[in-house]
Enzyme design. Structure first.
Site, PDB file in Angstrom:
ATOM      1  N   GLU A  35      39.495  15.847  25.499  1.00  0.00           N
ATOM      2  CA  GLU A  35      38.969  14.400  25.781  1.00  0.00           C
ATOM      3  C   GLU A  35      37.600  14.122  25.785  1.00  0.00           C
ATOM      4  O   GLU A  35      36.765  13.379  25.032  1.00  0.00           O
ATOM      5  CB  GLU A  35      39.738  13.251  26.820  1.00  0.00           C
ATOM      6  CG  GLU A  35      41.269  13.220  26.641  1.00  0.00           C
ATOM      7  CD  GLU A  35      41.276  12.193  25.523  1.00  0.00           C
ATOM      8  OE1 GLU A  35      40.628  11.281  25.232  1.00  0.00           O
ATOM      9  OE2 GLU A  35      42.502  12.380  24.840  1.00  0.00           O
ATOM     10  N   GLY A  79      26.784  19.121  20.381  1.00  0.00           N
ATOM     11  CA  GLY A  79      25.838  17.860  20.761  1.00  0.00           C
ATOM     12  C   GLY A  79      26.272  17.169  22.078  1.00  0.00           C
ATOM     13  O   GLY A  79      27.379  17.531  22.680  1.00  0.00           O
ATOM     14  N   TYR A 118      36.858   5.110  29.917  1.00  0.00           N
ATOM     15  CA  TYR A 118      37.649   5.693  28.969  1.00  0.00           C
ATOM     16  C   TYR A 118      38.392   6.925  29.454  1.00  0.00           C
ATOM     17  O   TYR A 118      39.754   7.508  29.452  1.00  0.00           O
ATOM     18  CB  TYR A 118      37.181   5.676  27.809  1.00  0.00           C
ATOM     19  CG  TYR A 118      38.112   6.502  26.634  1.00  0.00           C
ATOM     20  CD1 TYR A 118      39.075   6.004  26.162  1.00  0.00           C
ATOM     21  CD2 TYR A 118      37.510   7.871  26.573  1.00  0.00           C
ATOM     22  CE1 TYR A 118      39.919   7.046  25.036  1.00  0.00           C
ATOM     23  CE2 TYR A 118      38.167   8.806  25.694  1.00  0.00           C
ATOM     24  CZ  TYR A 118      39.447   8.233  24.847  1.00  0.00           C
ATOM     25  OH  TYR A 118      40.295   8.767  24.149  1.00  0.00           O
ATOM     26  N   ASP A 136      38.660   2.890  23.689  1.00  0.00           N
ATOM     27  CA  ASP A 136      37.676   3.487  23.066  1.00  0.00           C
ATOM     28  C   ASP A 136      37.241   2.609  21.726  1.00  0.00           C
ATOM     29  O   ASP A 136      37.938   1.573  21.561  1.00  0.00           O
ATOM     30  CB  ASP A 136      37.896   5.092  22.672  1.00  0.00           C
ATOM     31  CG  ASP A 136      38.948   5.029  21.556  1.00  0.00           C
ATOM     32  OD1 ASP A 136      39.509   4.322  21.071  1.00  0.00           O
ATOM     33  OD2 ASP A 136      38.931   6.026  20.956  1.00  0.00           O
ATOM     34  N   GLU A 180      47.588   7.175  22.601  1.00  0.00           N
ATOM     35  CA  GLU A 180      47.248   8.156  21.713  1.00  0.00           C
ATOM     36  C   GLU A 180      47.601   7.333  20.198  1.00  0.00           C
ATOM     37  O   GLU A 180      47.136   7.852  19.265  1.00  0.00           O
ATOM     38  CB  GLU A 180      48.127   9.190  21.837  1.00  0.00           C
ATOM     39  CG  GLU A 180      47.571  10.336  22.701  1.00  0.00           C
ATOM     40  CD  GLU A 180      48.188  11.746  22.447  1.00  0.00           C
ATOM     41  OE1 GLU A 180      47.891  12.773  21.821  1.00  0.00           O
ATOM     42  OE2 GLU A 180      49.258  12.069  23.216  1.00  0.00           O
ATOM     43  N   CYS A 190      43.256   2.507  10.336  1.00  0.00           N
ATOM     44  CA  CYS A 190      42.501   1.346  10.570  1.00  0.00           C
ATOM     45  C   CYS A 190      40.879   1.690  10.646  1.00  0.00           C
ATOM     46  O   CYS A 190      40.452   1.701  11.758  1.00  0.00           O
ATOM     47  CB  CYS A 190      43.053   0.588  11.809  1.00  0.00           C
ATOM     48  SG  CYS A 190      42.369  -1.123  11.716  1.00  0.00           S
ATOM     49  N   CYS A 200      49.522   0.976   7.004  1.00  0.00           N
ATOM     50  CA  CYS A 200      49.690   0.740   8.154  1.00  0.00           C
ATOM     51  C   CYS A 200      50.822  -0.081   8.414  1.00  0.00           C
ATOM     52  O   CYS A 200      51.416  -0.845   8.253  1.00  0.00           O
ATOM     53  CB  CYS A 200      48.461  -0.531   8.412  1.00  0.00           C
ATOM     54  SG  CYS A 200      48.422  -1.023  10.167  1.00  0.00           S
TER      55      CYS A 200
END
Length: 363
Positions: A35, A79, A118, A136, A180, A190, A200
């Site tokens: 995560e 990063g 989150y 998120d 999830e 999406c 979708c």
């Protein structure tokens, strides 16, 4: 469709979810690492880092006890380096206050460094089954489109509105799968641009699709212009070695090595900037030679153009005036140190071009 939102979404997820390594484990530590790595980073980039990281640091205890330089080397290139430092800080807290076991509730997780709203919700729901929603960017986009939310996503009130809606549709006892599933839909179908509405499972009940508003939602106000800085750095040669400096532990790029240098001032030439910054940061007097690399790089809140110069050591004793440590190292040993991405590009240019002969002649 709204009544069956969760059921339809979870059914789609179970049939279409990507085969990802962290979906083959119930180990809370592994889920936590995944995560954190996935924050603002693409899945394809994360997978090899995730596998190597857990091979090197297989337990919370091993992460807590890791040498910070080994940790940053393992994270090099991924990063957002504060994530790695926060992981270790949290691991040490877990060893000290939670008997080496990751806390099971969102409330307790929230007390650990690096656990925002989150991350605490995602780990609590996926690893421990707590009934809470994890919000998120993917989740915000899916709900804004499906429920026709036109208010600005940058506003806290909009995020609170979406969290309330998500909580309403959260299936009790199955929060991890639900979270999830929403994230997976946002990541694979999406999409921000060119969403695959034909694929979708929520198409028939989606406000944005039914009202031809997919390209208009979600609405996000414009960001302020991103500042751009020119930075001059020097590869200071002394004999067969070059000088590198270890950035301070806290702050941007903490615990990473770099070549000395800094921001260009108004009216200053790049060469003058390079010489001045090296003197200020290390106490060395150098002669600035040719520029051998120019690297553009974007950070979260600003952009830079990095100008790298060959520099000749003239006099002085290298000092860590604005860093933790300075060190003279052979060029072929530079890959053993963890550097920021922009500096890595400089190293590649340095190693791929012949070194001016006068440097190797220096004492």
């Amino acid at each position: 469709m709204s009544r069956n939102f969760s059921e339809v979404l979870i059914e789609w997820f179970c049939k279409n979810k990507r085969d990802l390594p962290w979906r083959h484990t119930r180990n809370p530590y592994h889920i936590w690492v995944s995560e954190v790595m996935l924050q603002q980073t693409q899945v394809a980039t994360v997978i090899p880092y995730y596998n190597r990281f857990l091979e090197k640091f297989p337990t919370i205890q091993s992460l807590a006890n890791a040498d910070p330089h080994d940790l940053m080397k393992a994270w090099e290139g991924l990063g957002y380096y504060a994530r790695a430092r926060n992981l270790q800080h949290a691991a040490r807290t877990i060893m000290q206050k939670f008997d080496g076991m990751l806390p099971r509730t969102r409330e307790d997780l929230r007390t650990l460094k690096g656990f925002g709203d989150y991350t605490s919700a995602s780990v609590a729901s996926i690893a421990f089954g707590e009934d809470c929603v994890a919000i998120d960017g993917n989740v915000l986009r899916v709900f804004a489109r499906y429920f026709g939310i036109h208010s600005d996503l940058r506003e806290h009130s909009t995020k609170a509105q979406i969290e309330a809606i998500a909580t309403r549709y959260l299936p009790k006892g199955n929060a991890g799968t639900f979270n999830e599933a929403v994230m997976e839909l946002g990541a694979t179908v999406c999409l921000p641009k060119k969403p695959d509405c034909a694929r979708c499972p929520l198409q028939s009940g989606c406000y944005a699709f039914q009202h031809d508003a997919v390209s208009k939602l979600p609405f996000k106000s414009r960001k302020s212009p991103v500042p751009h800085h020119h930075v001059a750095i020097g590869v200071v040669h002394r004999g067969n070695t070059v000088l590198i400096a270890l950035r301070k532990a806290e702050g941007l790029l903490g615990n990473l090595w770099e070549f000395p240098g800094g921001k260009l001032r108004t009216g200053e030439s790049l060469e003058t900037c390079c010489q001045r910054e090296i003197a200020e940061e290390t106490g060395l007097n150098v002669s600035v030679g040719e520029k051998f690399a120019e690297v553009k790089h974007a950070y979260t809140h600003f952009k830079i153009t990095l100008h790298a110069f060959h520099c000749t050591y003239l006099s002085g004793e290298a000092q860590a005036k604005s860093s933790q440590e300075v060190r003279w190292v052979p060029i072929d040993e530079l890959p053993n140190y963890a550097f920021p991405k922009a500096n890595k590009s400089v190293i590649e240019a340095l190693r791929s071009t012949p070194q001016p002969s006068l440097f190797s002649a220096m004492p």
